[in-house]
Scaffold this motif. Sequence first.
Motif, PDB file in Angstrom:
ATOM      1  N   ILE A   4       0.823  -1.194   0.000  1.00  0.00           N
ATOM      2  CA  ILE A   4       0.000   0.000   0.000  1.00  0.00           C
ATOM      3  C   ILE A   4       0.864   1.254   0.000  1.00  0.00           C
ATOM      4  O   ILE A   4       0.383   2.337  -0.248  1.00  0.00           O
ATOM      5  N   TYR A 111      -3.474  -5.412  -3.693  1.00  0.00           N
ATOM      6  CA  TYR A 111      -3.518  -4.172  -2.911  1.00  0.00           C
ATOM      7  C   TYR A 111      -2.966  -2.992  -3.703  1.00  0.00           C
ATOM      8  O   TYR A 111      -3.462  -1.855  -3.571  1.00  0.00           O
ATOM      9  N   ASN A 114      -5.682  -2.082  -6.039  1.00  0.00           N
ATOM     10  CA  ASN A 114      -6.780  -1.528  -5.266  1.00  0.00           C
ATOM     11  C   ASN A 114      -6.515  -0.066  -4.911  1.00  0.00           C
ATOM     12  O   ASN A 114      -7.433   0.766  -4.929  1.00  0.00           O
ATOM     13  N   HIS A 150     -10.728  -7.138  -3.545  1.00  0.00           N
ATOM     14  CA  HIS A 150     -11.023  -7.587  -2.191  1.00  0.00           C
ATOM     15  C   HIS A 150     -11.594  -9.005  -2.195  1.00  0.00           C
ATOM     16  O   HIS A 150     -11.347  -9.778  -1.255  1.00  0.00           O
TER      17      HIS A 150
END
Length: 480
Positions: A4, A111, A114, A150
């Motif tokens: 992230i 991630y 995302n 997810h």
Amino acid sequence: MKAIIYIPLVALLSLSVSCKKFVDIDPPRTELSSESLFVNDKTATSAMVGIYSDMNSYNYFYANLLTMFMGGMGSDEFTYALTSTAEFEEFKNNNVLSTNRFVGQLWSEPYAYNYRANAVIEGVTASQTLSPQVKNQLLGEAKFMRAFFHFYLVNTFGDVPLILDTDVQKNTNLSRTPAAEVYKSIIADLIDAKNLLAINYPSTGERTRPTKGAATLLLARAYLYTGNNVQAEIEAAEVISNPNYQLLQGANMNKTFLANSPEAIWQLQVVNNGGSRNTWEGFTMTPASITAPVAYYRLTKGAGGLVDAFEPGDLRRTNWTGSYTTTATPPLTHTYPYKYKIRTNPGPITEYSMVLRYAEAYLIRAEARIQLNKLDLGKQDLDVIRSRAGFSTPLPSIASIPAGMLRVEQERRVELFTEWGHRWFDLKRWKSVSGDATKTRADDVLPLTKPSWKSTAILMPIPSDARKTNPNLTPNPGYN
């Protein structure tokens, strides 16, 4: 969480170069800010479609072999035929270590993507200059993709951090979110996406961007996985009634995985097609030559193996698998996945990587109906799939829900093999037929091909790098 943190804005801006095959977009200036990226329709669209481009750019990336590899090796679909590495063996034997680089990718890449989907949601929502049609489409696509990432994270690792914005400082130390809460967010995003997305594909006919059909199918799957069979049946029925899709019959089954086939609901192009590749799946799973016919992957055979799971006369066996015989003494015959036919082709690209396809809607509705004790209706959906596979005689009447679920399991296994980990996720989500509530279907099935199987292997370990970066991440049961 490492994944992230390391997404710089420059990566977001570079997408319009890598996604030229998806949409014709002018390359951005290097000094563009995140705000100016969402000023006009072209640059905003580049931020979204660049995610699809990067998902499938290289071999063993998240959106091609990595997901197939994890699901196929982790379940009972295939083994690696060439000299294996220790990391491959970990998947084969279901003793994956938290340091395994592939399990690290299964965590970090979704991630990373995302994060970019969240950036699109925030940028598009704040923009006052995008056309309403493009704004809705991009917002729908980004919410669909956030749900998609997810979905695969929660099914691979169980409880995972739910990341719904680009606040790196906050997200870096998030604890794991209960799976039920993650699913609530997935379903909410898919409902929004379904309402925002167009039902038809662009005028070019390319099926490489999600539409209402993609959101509806994934929504049906999410409802099925969470036990909401009523809604799963409704959403699957909507996909089945969509005139954009159809099952390819008989010999046309071999056209299922062609680019923009009528069975495709969402596909990905391989933008890095050097060496005349069409797809990474075809490049890896198809033998290099007729004279040296060795495939990287061999379908499992013998007790519990996939090869013997096909019924006599099943066209999926004859159309979607291939075989070769070795020169050993005595010679051995092996079977390999052959849904993608092209390893290399100097001509135009003719195959795309399939992500979502129409047949799954029938299988979802069949399972939901059987779980609702609509046994005859569920059987009818299975008969549609079987008819396409060459079985002219309908299945006999289904006497009970457990008997119907065994039929569902059989059809899902031989229809969806080597696609996006379906078999792996199915064995994890279904309860054991033994009646032991602490066991899953994986505990019934996988010991047949995996003598060292342990129940805790239904979840992958949280990668060690992620836990080092974020001390709030707890390990999964059975892992240190």
